[in-house]
Write an enzyme that holds these catalytic residues in place. Structure first.
Site, PDB file in Angstrom:
ATOM      1  N   ILE A  46       0.825  -1.210   0.000  1.00 35.29           N
ATOM      2  CA  ILE A  46       0.000   0.000   0.000  1.00 35.29           C
ATOM      3  C   ILE A  46       0.853   1.251   0.000  1.00 35.29           C
ATOM      4  O   ILE A  46       0.627   2.189  -0.771  1.00 35.29           O
ATOM      5  CB  ILE A  46      -0.936   0.007   1.224  1.00 35.29           C
ATOM      6  CG1 ILE A  46      -1.874  -1.202   1.196  1.00 35.29           C
ATOM      7  CG2 ILE A  46      -1.738   1.299   1.275  1.00 35.29           C
ATOM      8  CD1 ILE A  46      -2.716  -1.337   2.443  1.00 35.29           C
ATOM      9  N   ALA A  47       1.853   1.303   0.889  1.00 35.05           N
ATOM     10  CA  ALA A  47       2.646   2.525   1.029  1.00 35.05           C
ATOM     11  C   ALA A  47       3.998   2.169   1.617  1.00 35.05           C
ATOM     12  O   ALA A  47       4.172   1.145   2.284  1.00 35.05           O
ATOM     13  CB  ALA A  47       1.931   3.537   1.924  1.00 35.05           C
ATOM     14  N   GLY A  49       6.992   4.017   3.973  1.00 30.79           N
ATOM     15  CA  GLY A  49       7.326   5.152   4.820  1.00 30.79           C
ATOM     16  C   GLY A  49       8.786   5.152   5.190  1.00 30.79           C
ATOM     17  O   GLY A  49       9.593   4.365   4.682  1.00 30.79           O
ATOM     18  N   MET A  83      10.116   4.385   8.073  1.00 30.24           N
ATOM     19  CA  MET A  83      10.526   3.308   8.968  1.00 30.24           C
ATOM     20  C   MET A  83       9.983   1.947   8.551  1.00 30.24           C
ATOM     21  O   MET A  83      10.522   0.923   8.947  1.00 30.24           O
ATOM     22  CB  MET A  83      10.050   3.612  10.401  1.00 30.24           C
ATOM     23  CG  MET A  83      10.699   4.818  11.043  1.00 30.24           C
ATOM     24  SD  MET A  83       9.987   5.173  12.672  1.00 30.24           S
ATOM     25  CE  MET A  83      10.347   3.660  13.536  1.00 30.24           C
ATOM     26  N   THR A 134       7.114  -0.452   5.695  1.00 34.35           N
ATOM     27  CA  THR A 134       6.269  -0.594   4.516  1.00 34.35           C
ATOM     28  C   THR A 134       4.929  -1.154   4.973  1.00 34.35           C
ATOM     29  O   THR A 134       4.877  -2.043   5.827  1.00 34.35           O
ATOM     30  CB  THR A 134       6.910  -1.540   3.489  1.00 34.35           C
ATOM     31  OG1 THR A 134       8.189  -1.015   3.118  1.00 34.35           O
ATOM     32  CG2 THR A 134       6.039  -1.682   2.255  1.00 34.35           C
ATOM     33  N   VAL A 135       3.852  -0.633   4.405  1.00 31.85           N
ATOM     34  CA  VAL A 135       2.511  -1.060   4.780  1.00 31.85           C
ATOM     35  C   VAL A 135       1.921  -1.883   3.637  1.00 31.85           C
ATOM     36  O   VAL A 135       1.975  -1.478   2.472  1.00 31.85           O
ATOM     37  CB  VAL A 135       1.607   0.148   5.098  1.00 31.85           C
ATOM     38  CG1 VAL A 135       0.210  -0.331   5.512  1.00 31.85           C
ATOM     39  CG2 VAL A 135       2.221   0.989   6.204  1.00 31.85           C
ATOM     40  N   LYS A 190       2.013  -3.621   8.844  1.00 31.28           N
ATOM     41  CA  LYS A 190       3.089  -2.637   8.814  1.00 31.28           C
ATOM     42  C   LYS A 190       4.380  -3.363   9.172  1.00 31.28           C
ATOM     43  O   LYS A 190       4.566  -3.819  10.293  1.00 31.28           O
ATOM     44  CB  LYS A 190       2.795  -1.513   9.809  1.00 31.28           C
ATOM     45  CG  LYS A 190       3.845  -0.424   9.838  1.00 31.28           C
ATOM     46  CD  LYS A 190       3.422   0.661  10.813  1.00 31.28           C
ATOM     47  CE  LYS A 190       4.455   1.759  10.890  1.00 31.28           C
ATOM     48  NZ  LYS A 190       4.069   2.799  11.880  1.00 31.28           N
ATOM     49  N   ASP A 246       4.406  12.607  15.437  1.00 33.50           N
ATOM     50  CA  ASP A 246       4.587  12.620  13.982  1.00 33.50           C
ATOM     51  C   ASP A 246       3.254  12.929  13.309  1.00 33.50           C
ATOM     52  O   ASP A 246       2.835  12.237  12.375  1.00 33.50           O
ATOM     53  CB  ASP A 246       5.139  11.278  13.500  1.00 33.50           C
ATOM     54  CG  ASP A 246       5.790  11.392  12.114  1.00 33.50           C
ATOM     55  OD1 ASP A 246       6.113  12.519  11.697  1.00 33.50           O
ATOM     56  OD2 ASP A 246       5.961  10.358  11.456  1.00 33.50           O
TER      57      ASP A 246
END
Length: 665
Positions: A24-25, A27, A29, A31-32, A47, A141
Site C-alpha cells: 500500500i505505502a 514510509g 521506517m 512498509t505497509v 506494517k 509525527d
C-alpha cells in the site's frame, strides 16, 4: 519499473497467520501492506519494519512500543492495532485496514479546503490526539500522511511509530525508552520526525517533549488545510528547521484573505515557538476550535478558497502519453543533529537572496546643508513621538494589567486548587461540570479562555470540572421482542451487540431472555450490549403411554407438561386391550405444551370361525389355528380316530382373533 514485483514479502505468510497480498505505502521506517488474517478471515493492514532497521534494537523497541501504546487507546478516530509479532527478519504490526486515502492525497487533489471541511477533518484528529494525550501518550509525527479518511468520510489517525510516554503516565518502566526524552527513544544528536511539522523543542532537544509538540504539528496541519500549502518551504531540511526556530508561522489570511482572524489566532497559538504559550493539549485546542466554529456564520464556513490555492499539476510528457506527477509525500526522517550554532545561523543559500547594503551617503553633493537640518529636525520629532508612544504603551500595559490577566494552567487540579491558582492571577472561576473518559472526577478538564489567553478579570474564567466517565445503566429488556429491545438500547445511547439464542420456559420465542452485561450495569456511551433471544421452551422427553389405559396415559402426559388428545379413530390390536392406548403421534422429544394425540384400541379384530365339524382332530386344530384361534378339545378323540361332532362358537360366527374355539368328538 514496478518494484513490487521484486518484493519478497508479497505472498508470504507471516507468523503462520497473516498473508501479505498488496503493498500500500512505503514510509521512512516501514512498509505497509494489505493482507488477510487467515485465522479470522478478515482484511487488515500489515506494517512491516524495513529490514535495515529491524536489526536495530532501538528501532525495534520503538516499533513494538507503538503496538502497546495504541492498544491502550480505544477511540473511533484511532487506527486499531490488533497484534504485533516477528517472523524471521520481518518485525510487523497487524492493524485495522482503512480503505480510503490519506489527507495528503486530499490536499494534493484539492489544495485548500473550505473552513467547514478543514474543521470537519481536524476536529476528529484532535479528538484522537486528545484521547492519546489524556492517556499519557504523545504521537510526535502528526502530519497529513498519517491522517486516513475512509470511503465513508470517517477520519482516523495512524502511525504512532514515534509515540512516547509522558512521565507519570500509567505505563510501567518497561514502556519507557531511555533518559534522553523521558520516555522517548530519540538519541541525543539525532532528530526524528517530519521536518515540516517539527516543534522547536523537538529540534533543539533542550528539554523533554510533551503533548504540545502534537499541538504544534496540528497547528501546521490547520494552516495547510486553510491555505493548501505548508508555512515553511525551502530547498533543504536545514532551511526549514531554521525557520521553525526563528520565524513565527504566518497568518493563514495572508495567503487566503478570506480566512477569519479567529482562525489566524488559533494557528498562532498552536504554533507558538515557546510551548508554554500553546494550548496545553489537543483537548484544549479542540475546545478552542469548536468555540471558533460556533462563532462563524454559515457563509464563512462554506466559502470556497480562491482558485489560486488549488494545486497546479505538473506534467511529464513522453511520446505515448502525458502523466500527472504529484510531488512525493514527506516521510518521517532520522538525520544527524547539527551543532547548535548551525541551527541558530541561517543556512546559505536561503530562500531569498540577502539584500545588498546601500552605500553610505556622505552628504548632498553641491548642497547647502539644508537637507542635514531637515534630518535633524525629523530626528527630534521622531524622538518625541517615540517617547510619547512609549509612555502610551507603558500606561496601556499597566491599565491592561489591571483589566486583563493571562489564564494560568489549572488542568488536572481540583476545584479548590483551581480557585487558589486563579485568584493568584487575579481571576475568578465560574465552574461547570462535564463528563470525561480520561480526566478523574473532580479535576479540571478545560478552561475558557484557554491557558495563556488573556481574560477580563471582571468576566472570570469558565472552568469545566470532570464528572468522571459518563455511564449508562443497561435497561431491563427481559421479555421484550428483539426489534423493540434494539430500539430501546439505541434510545439509551448504547449499541446493540451480538445476538445469540437459547431456550426459555417462560420467555416467548423471539423475545429477550437476558443481556450481557446484565440489566443495571453501568456502561460507557455507545458501548455494545449482547442479547440472548428465546427459542421458546427446551424440548423434553415425551412419555411412552402405548398399552396404558386411557386415563392413566392422559395423566402421564399432563404431568410431563404436554396436552393429551384422543384421536377420532380407534384401531384393532391383538396385544392392547380395548380402551387402552395403541398408538401416539409424538415420540422422542418435544416442546412442553405440545399436544400428543392418542389412538385407542378396539381390541383384537373379529374373525369368522371356520367350519371344522366332521374333520379329524389334527385337521380341525390346524384350520382353527390358521384362522387365529386357540383350540380346546372336549371329550375323547380315541387317539384321533373320531371326527369333530360339534364346535363352539359355531361355524360362520365372528369371534375375536386369539379367542378359543371348543371342539367336541
Amino acid at each position: 519499473m514496478d518494484m513490487t514485483l521484486n518484493d519478497p514479502l508479497l505472498g508470504a505468510l507471516l507468523d503462520g497467520r497473516y498473508r501479505v497480498e498488496q503493498r500500500i505505502a512505503v514510509g521512512g521506517m516501514a512498509t505497509v501492506y494489505r493482507g488477510t488474517d487467515t485465522r479470522l478471515d478478515r482484511v487488515l493492514a500489515l506494517k512491516v519494519m524495513h529490514p535495515g532497521l529491524a536489526g536495530d534494537a532501538g528501532f525495534t523497541e520503538r516499533f513494538i512500543r507503538e503496538a502497546k501504546a495504541v492498544a491502550r487507546l480505544s477511540h473511533p478516530n484511532v487506527v486499531n492495532v490488533f497484534d504485533q509479532g516477528a517472523d524471521g527478519t520481518a518485525v510487523f504490526l497487524a492493524m485495522e485496514y482503512v480503505p480510503g486515502r490519506t489527507l495528503r492525497d486530499v490536499l494534493t487533489d484539492r489544495g485548500a479546503l473550505s473552513i467547514r471541511a478543514a474543521l470537519d477533518v481536524l476536529e476528529p484528529v484532535l479528538a484522537a490526539l486528545g484521547a492519546a494525550h489524556r492517556a499519557g501518550l504523545v504521537h510526535r509525527d502528526v502530519k497529513p500522511e498519517n491522517v486516513l479518511i475512509t470511503d465513508g468520510g470517517m477520519v482516523k489517525v495512524a502511525d504512532f511509530g514515534l509515540v512516547r510516554l509522558l512521565s507519570g503516565s500509567a505505563a510501567g518502566p518497561a514502556d519507557a525508552a531511555g533518559p534522553a526524552d523521558s520516555g522517548s527513544a530519540t538519541t541525543p544528536g539525532m532528530i526524528m520526525g517530519t521536518v515540516s511539522y517539527l516543534a522547536p523543542e523537538q529540534i533543539m532537544q533542550t528539554e523533554p517533549t510533551d503533548q504540545r509538540v502534537d499541538v504544534y504539528a496540528a497547528g501546521i496541519v490547520l494552516y495547510e488545510l486553510l491555505t493548501g500549502q505548508k508555512p515553511y518551504t525551502a530547498e533543504n531540511p536545514m532551511q526549514v528547521i531554521y525557520r521553525h526556530l526563528h520565524e513565527s508561522v504566518p497568518a493563514p489570511s495572508l495567503a487566503v484573505p478570506g480566512v477569519p482572524p479567529e482562525l489566524d489566532a488559533i494557528v498562532a497559538a498552536a504554533t507558538a515557538r515557546d510551548p508554554q504559550y500553546r494550548p496545553w493539549d489537543a483537548v484544549e485546542l479542540l475546545a478552542a476550535l469548536q468555540r471558533v466554529r460556533r462563532a462563524l456564520t454559515p457563509e464563512q464556513l462554506d466559502a470556497e478558497p480562491p482558485a489560486s490555492t488549488r494545486p497546479t499539476p505538473r506534467f511529464a510528457t513522453n511520446e505515448a502519453t502525458s502523466v500527472i506527477a504529484a510531488p512525493p509525500p514527506e516521510r518521517t526522517s532520522v538525520f544527524a543533529f547539527p551543532p547548535e550554532q548551525q541551527l541558530l545561523t541561517p543556512p546559505r543559500p536561503y530562500n531569498e537572496p540577502t539584500p545588498a547594503r546601500a552605500p553610505r551617503r556622505r552628504g548632498n553633493a553641491g548642497g547647502n546643508g539644508s537637507g542635514g537640518g531637515r534630518s535633524r529636525r525629523g530626528l527630534v520629532w521622531g524622538s518625541v513621538l517615540g517617547a510619547v508612544l512609549l509612555v502610551v504603551a507603558v500606561v496601556s500595559y499597566f491599565l491592561s494589567g489591571a483589566v486583563y490577566a493571562a489564564v494560568p494552567s489549572v488542568l488536572g487540579q481540583t476545584q479548590a486548587q483551581a480557585v487558589t491558582t486563579l485568584n493568584g492571577a487575579g481571576l475568578q472561576g465560574r465552574f461547570v461540570q462535564a463528563f470525561s473518559e480520561t480526566v478523574p472526577a473532580g479535576q479540571v478538564i478545560s478552561t475558557d479562555p484557554g491557558v495563556g489567553a488573556r481574560a477580563r478579570k471582571s468576566d472570570g474564567v469558565k472552568v469545566t470540572l470532570s464528572r468522571g466517565p459518563e455511564r449508562i445503566n443497561v435497561p431491563d429488556l427481559t421479555g421484550k421482542p428483539l426489534d423493540q429491545a434494539k430500539q430501546q438500547l439505541t434510545a439509551a445511547r448504547l449499541t446493540p451487540g451480538t445476538t445469540s439464542q437459547d431456550y426459555s420456559p417462560s420467555v416467548p420465542q423471539g423475545s429477550v431472555i437476558s443481556t450481557s452485561p446484565a440489566a443495571g450495569q453501568p456502561l460507557p456511551v455507545n458501548a455494545p450490549v449482547s442479547l440472548v433471544v428465546s427459542q421458546g421452551p427446551a424440548p423434553v422427553s415425551v412419555p411412552n403411554v402405548v398399552g396404558q389405559p386411557v386415563t392413566q396415559a392422559q395423566s402421564a402426559l399432563t404431568g410431563a407438561g404436554f396436552k393429551a388428545a384422543l384421536g377420532g379413530d380407534q384401531a384393532y390390536s391383538d396385544t392392547v386391550p380395548a380402551g387402552s392406548v395403541t398408538a401416539q403421534d409424538v415420540t422422542g422429544t418435544a416442546v412442553p405444551g405440545s399436544t400428543v394425540t392418542l389412538t385407542l384400541s378396539k381390541g383384537p379384530q373379529p374373525v369368522v370361525v371356520p367350519n371344522v365339524t366332521g374333520m379329524s382332530e389334527s385337521a380341525a386344530t390346524n384350520a382353527l389355528t390358521a384362522a387365529g384361534f386357540k383350540v380346546k378339545e372336549s371329550g375323547l378323540s380315541l387317539l384321533g380316530l373320531l371326527n369333530v361332532s360339534s364346535q363352539s362358537p359355531n361355524a360362520g360366527q365372528s369371534a375375536p382373533r386369539g379367542s378359543t374355539v371348543t371342539i367336541k368328538f
